[in-house]
Scaffold this motif. Structure first.
Motif, mmCIF file in Angstrom:
data_model
loop_
_atom_site.group_PDB
_atom_site.id
_atom_site.type_symbol
_atom_site.label_atom_id
_atom_site.label_comp_id
_atom_site.label_asym_id
_atom_site.label_seq_id
_atom_site.Cartn_x
_atom_site.Cartn_y
_atom_site.Cartn_z
ATOM 1 N N ALA A 74 1.322 -1.354 -0.128
ATOM 2 C CA ALA A 74 0.077 -0.225 -0.108
ATOM 3 C C ALA A 74 1.222 1.052 0.110
ATOM 4 O O ALA A 74 0.597 2.070 -0.785
ATOM 5 C CB ALA A 74 -1.187 0.226 1.350
ATOM 6 N N ALA A 75 1.905 1.281 0.643
ATOM 7 C CA ALA A 75 2.629 2.308 0.639
ATOM 8 C C ALA A 75 3.219 2.624 -0.397
ATOM 9 O O ALA A 75 3.355 4.064 -0.995
ATOM 10 C CB ALA A 75 3.756 2.092 2.133
ATOM 11 N N GLY A 76 3.744 1.674 -1.191
ATOM 12 C CA GLY A 76 4.288 2.031 -2.715
ATOM 13 C C GLY A 76 3.400 2.278 -3.738
ATOM 14 O O GLY A 76 4.080 2.592 -4.880
ATOM 15 N N ALA A 77 2.174 1.579 -3.807
ATOM 16 C CA ALA A 77 1.287 1.637 -4.962
ATOM 17 C C ALA A 77 1.119 3.215 -4.250
ATOM 18 O O ALA A 77 0.862 4.636 -4.986
ATOM 19 C CB ALA A 77 -0.392 1.374 -4.169
ATOM 20 N N MET A 78 1.427 3.946 -3.209
ATOM 21 C CA MET A 78 0.505 4.830 -3.059
ATOM 22 C C MET A 78 1.462 6.235 -3.148
ATOM 23 O O MET A 78 1.701 7.341 -3.825
ATOM 24 C CB MET A 78 -0.076 5.481 -1.169
ATOM 25 C CG MET A 78 -1.266 5.006 -0.792
ATOM 26 S SD MET A 78 -1.874 5.810 0.080
ATOM 27 C CE MET A 78 -0.749 4.615 1.760
ATOM 28 N N THR A 79 2.677 5.900 -2.873
ATOM 29 C CA THR A 79 4.066 6.117 -3.255
ATOM 30 C C THR A 79 3.981 6.542 -4.856
ATOM 31 O O THR A 79 4.820 7.970 -6.014
ATOM 32 C CB THR A 79 5.426 5.316 -2.976
ATOM 33 O OG1 THR A 79 5.726 5.302 -1.236
ATOM 34 C CG2 THR A 79 6.096 6.337 -2.983
ATOM 35 N N PHE A 80 3.560 5.930 -5.890
ATOM 36 C CA PHE A 80 4.105 5.901 -6.879
ATOM 37 C C PHE A 80 2.569 6.665 -7.826
ATOM 38 O O PHE A 80 2.918 7.721 -8.169
ATOM 39 C CB PHE A 80 3.319 4.339 -7.837
ATOM 40 C CG PHE A 80 3.482 4.696 -9.445
ATOM 41 C CD1 PHE A 80 4.556 4.875 -9.805
ATOM 42 C CD2 PHE A 80 2.108 4.242 -10.107
ATOM 43 C CE1 PHE A 80 4.471 5.165 -11.486
ATOM 44 C CE2 PHE A 80 2.205 3.979 -11.615
ATOM 45 C CZ PHE A 80 3.018 4.046 -11.836
ATOM 46 N N ALA A 81 2.014 6.519 -6.816
ATOM 47 C CA ALA A 81 -0.106 8.274 -7.356
ATOM 48 C C ALA A 81 0.560 8.743 -6.903
ATOM 49 O O ALA A 81 0.359 9.797 -8.019
ATOM 50 C CB ALA A 81 -0.497 6.804 -6.686
ATOM 51 N N ALA A 82 1.326 9.090 -6.225
ATOM 52 C CA ALA A 82 1.770 10.672 -5.483
ATOM 53 C C ALA A 82 3.167 11.257 -6.841
ATOM 54 O O ALA A 82 2.484 12.128 -6.542
ATOM 55 C CB ALA A 82 2.232 11.254 -3.947
ATOM 56 N N GLY A 83 3.641 10.324 -6.868
ATOM 57 C CA GLY A 83 4.676 10.141 -8.234
ATOM 58 C C GLY A 83 4.726 10.969 -9.094
ATOM 59 O O GLY A 83 4.602 11.980 -9.629
ATOM 60 N N PHE A 84 3.424 10.091 -10.422
ATOM 61 C CA PHE A 84 2.685 9.997 -10.987
ATOM 62 C C PHE A 84 2.123 10.963 -10.977
ATOM 63 O O PHE A 84 1.803 11.910 -12.361
ATOM 64 C CB PHE A 84 1.839 8.883 -11.856
ATOM 65 C CG PHE A 84 1.603 8.924 -13.009
ATOM 66 C CD1 PHE A 84 2.464 8.405 -13.616
ATOM 67 C CD2 PHE A 84 0.329 8.480 -12.444
ATOM 68 C CE1 PHE A 84 2.522 7.807 -15.268
ATOM 69 C CE2 PHE A 84 0.727 8.384 -14.056
ATOM 70 C CZ PHE A 84 0.901 8.102 -15.660
ATOM 71 N N PHE A 85 1.351 12.137 -10.204
ATOM 72 C CA PHE A 85 0.011 12.842 -10.177
ATOM 73 C C PHE A 85 0.470 14.102 -10.872
ATOM 74 O O PHE A 85 0.443 15.302 -10.815
ATOM 75 C CB PHE A 85 -0.378 12.785 -9.039
ATOM 76 C CG PHE A 85 -1.525 14.209 -8.440
ATOM 77 C CD1 PHE A 85 -2.290 14.705 -9.041
ATOM 78 C CD2 PHE A 85 -0.604 15.362 -7.451
ATOM 79 C CE1 PHE A 85 -3.654 15.762 -8.773
ATOM 80 C CE2 PHE A 85 -1.375 16.039 -7.482
ATOM 81 C CZ PHE A 85 -2.334 16.726 -7.845
#
Length: 258
Positions: free
Chosen positions: A181-192
């Motif tokens: 979950a932490a990795g997924a949220m990190t990617f989502a924020a970076g992509f945003f």
């Protein structure tokens, strides 16, 4: 509790070594180098073929900066967007899951020492990966005459942008017990923050300026062109600082809850 650089370095070195006691570092580094080597030699072969055609036709030869340096390091920037979540996802999430974070909170270590120590360990891993790619400009210098200015600015821009991803990742790792979950949220924020400037095309003039300023890629574009702008440096350092500050606040509140 006073801040100790020695304590911070102890945490950083310990965490850095921990990366290599599991397959994470080896998989991330191997995957990164495999993709980057393929891209570098693809563009090198492409430029060689185009240069030969240009010489035969008498046209202007494509420069190494335009043909190799810019596209290769732009691609490297994208790759870090995907791999930094794997680097940061375990830093605090694992501590929370194993409930060892409570022990850290009672140890004679300040929250800032923990945050900066773990962040520094991730920065050291990214720096190791970047150092391994220095073979690219060495190859270009041996067989051509590249402009080393854009090489330097691209490395600086990529390093700063990767640190932005890391500061985001360490924040989400501190907020979750689940590494995935932490990795997924990190990617989502970076992509945003990587694509946010695209929304500016359909926004008003004021919002357009704000969205473009918040875009990580818009600030990197100048580094990619060989330009170091003070405003871009301030933006990246502020972004990193905010990520670490929010991480500190999350952990500090965790300490008071427990």
């Amino acid at each position: 509790m006073s801040f100790s650089f020695r304590q911070m370095w102890t945490i950083a070195s310990k965490e850095y070594k921990t990366y290599f006691t599991s397959p994470i570092a080896y998989i991330v580094i191997a995957g990164f180098l495999l993709i980057m080597n393929w891209l570098f030699f693809f563009y090198l072969d492409h430029v060689s073929a185009i240069t030969l055609q240009y010489k035969m036709s008498g046209s202007k030869v494509l420069s190494l900066t335009e043909g190799i340096i810019k596209p290769v390091y732009s691609s490297m920037n994208v790759i870090f967007l995907f791999i930094t979540p794997f680097i940061t996802m375990r830093l605090f999430a694992e501590e929370r899951k194993m409930q060892t974070l409570q022990l850290l909170m009672t140890a004679p270590v300040s929250v800032w020492e923990m945050v900066l120590g773990k962040f520094l360990s991730a920065v050291m891993l990214v720096s190791t990966m970047l150092l391994l790619t220095l073979v690219f400009p060495i190859i270009l210098a041996k067989y051509g005459n590249p402009d080393l200015g854009p090489v330097f600015t691209n490395y600086l821009g990529i390093f700063l942008m990767a640190c932005c991803y890391l500061s985001t990742g360490i924040f989400f790792s501190a907020t979750s017990e689940n590494q995935i979950a932490a990795g997924a949220m990190t990617f989502a924020a970076g992509f945003f923050f990587w694509l946010i400037h695209m929304a500016s095309q359909s926004s008003g003039p004021i919002l357009q300026v704000i969205l473009e300023y918040l875009s990580l890629t818009q600030h990197f574009n100048k580094f990619n062109m060989g330009i170091v702008n003070t405003s871009d440096l301030i933006f990246y350092l502020s972004f990193i600082g905010l990520g670490l500050f929010f991480t500190h606040r999350v952990l500090d509140s965790y300490r008071w809850r427990d």
